[in-house]
Design a protein around this motif. Sequence first.
Motif, PDB file in Angstrom:
ATOM      1  N   SER A 263      -9.941 -12.540  68.881  1.00 35.79           N
ATOM      2  CA  SER A 263     -10.904 -11.467  69.023  1.00 35.79           C
ATOM      3  C   SER A 263     -11.656 -11.607  70.337  1.00 35.79           C
ATOM      4  O   SER A 263     -11.703 -12.670  70.948  1.00 35.79           O
TER       5      SER A 263
ATOM      6  N   ALA B 197     -18.037 -12.257  70.979  1.00 35.45           N
ATOM      7  CA  ALA B 197     -19.129 -11.454  70.440  1.00 35.45           C
ATOM      8  C   ALA B 197     -20.375 -12.320  70.304  1.00 35.45           C
ATOM      9  O   ALA B 197     -20.278 -13.532  70.133  1.00 35.45           O
TER      10      ALA B 197
ATOM     11  N   SER C 247     -22.615 -14.049  63.306  1.00 29.38           N
ATOM     12  CA  SER C 247     -22.058 -13.199  64.346  1.00 29.38           C
ATOM     13  C   SER C 247     -22.572 -11.770  64.198  1.00 29.38           C
ATOM     14  O   SER C 247     -22.680 -11.257  63.078  1.00 29.38           O
ATOM     15  N   ARG C 248     -22.881 -11.135  65.302  1.00 27.98           N
ATOM     16  CA  ARG C 248     -23.378  -9.759  65.226  1.00 27.98           C
ATOM     17  C   ARG C 248     -22.318  -8.808  64.699  1.00 27.98           C
ATOM     18  O   ARG C 248     -22.633  -7.831  64.007  1.00 27.98           O
ATOM     19  N   GLU C 249     -21.057  -9.065  64.995  1.00 22.92           N
ATOM     20  CA  GLU C 249     -19.986  -8.150  64.616  1.00 22.92           C
ATOM     21  C   GLU C 249     -19.321  -8.506  63.300  1.00 22.92           C
ATOM     22  O   GLU C 249     -18.833  -7.630  62.589  1.00 22.92           O
ATOM     23  N   GLN C 250     -19.295  -9.797  62.936  1.00 16.49           N
ATOM     24  CA  GLN C 250     -18.592 -10.220  61.726  1.00 16.49           C
ATOM     25  C   GLN C 250     -19.510 -10.761  60.636  1.00 16.49           C
ATOM     26  O   GLN C 250     -19.043 -11.077  59.545  1.00 16.49           O
TER      27      GLN C 250
ATOM     28  N   PRO D  12     -21.146  -7.808  58.054  1.00 20.37           N
ATOM     29  CA  PRO D  12     -21.940  -7.647  59.277  1.00 20.37           C
ATOM     30  C   PRO D  12     -23.309  -7.023  59.009  1.00 20.37           C
ATOM     31  O   PRO D  12     -23.444  -6.088  58.209  1.00 20.37           O
TER      32      PRO D  12
ATOM     33  N   PRO E 117     -25.819  -6.077  61.925  1.00 21.48           N
ATOM     34  CA  PRO E 117     -26.295  -6.088  63.316  1.00 21.48           C
ATOM     35  C   PRO E 117     -27.805  -5.963  63.450  1.00 21.48           C
ATOM     36  O   PRO E 117     -28.397  -6.564  64.345  1.00 21.48           O
TER      37      PRO E 117
END
Length: 286
Positions: free
Chosen positions: A35, A38, A59-62, A143, A145
């Motif tokens: 990936s 991130a 993680s911000r995305e996962q 996620p 965010p």
Amino acid sequence: MTVPADAGDPVKAKPRSAAGARSRAKTAALPRSRSAPAPAYVLHRYDWSETSLILDIFSREQGRITVAAKGAKRPYSQLRPVLLPFQRLLVAASRPSRDETADVLTLRSAEWAGGGPMLSGAALFSGFYLNELLMKLLARHDPHPVLFDAYAASMPALAAADDTLTQAALRAFEIVLLREIGLLPQLDRLTSSGTALAADSAYQLRPELGLIAHAQGDAPLAGRQLMALQQALNAGEMGQLQRLCADNLPALKTTLRGLLHYHLGSPRLRTRDVMIDAQQLMEPHR
């Protein structure tokens, strides 16, 4: 410069919590190939072998993920000074090529993404308290965010070494966390009836009842303040949320602690116990 992790796939591991177990159905959504890096923070690290680590990462995305950092403990590994808590990172991780159902991802790369100084002293306890909340209350691979951005916005306040700023940042983060995981009712209306609050009236927040009129013996929260908190939440204004929390810290601390303990199913958190023990050890030297 991006620091590549050593090649290799992690062993398959079971989730460490009930929240993680609920996220297994989402494994199909995990990346199968490398990936793109991130934003992420390290929440906790565990020894995996003499040379490698297992990391809990936000993680911000996962969302909250678990990754294997192969070779990260080796003396010459450039990952050692990178994989630190409370430092914003850019992380790339993916599922092992030989096991598409693995819950533990393979760390492919990690690099420092800038940020403030390392937390130290009492600020470390506050930071680890936030990390413990995330690990206990967030499902894996879910996620958030907005919550990630709230965590990032909390770091400067914790590093300021000002107790009022620290406490306000902790309360603001707790509010966002509870809202993001669906455990916080609307703060501008009564939960049972949906009736709008009166600015000059007092209310209380109960885990099993939601927002109700204030009763004797509980920390009162003013309708005006609750409505302002909801407005700041709706606008995503973390700085304003922290300032509002600073105006009524005692009542908010009591209320939010009760909510969190109710949903955690435990009256104490490990981080808080360690902090109390440390304070007792230091007391004779004051």
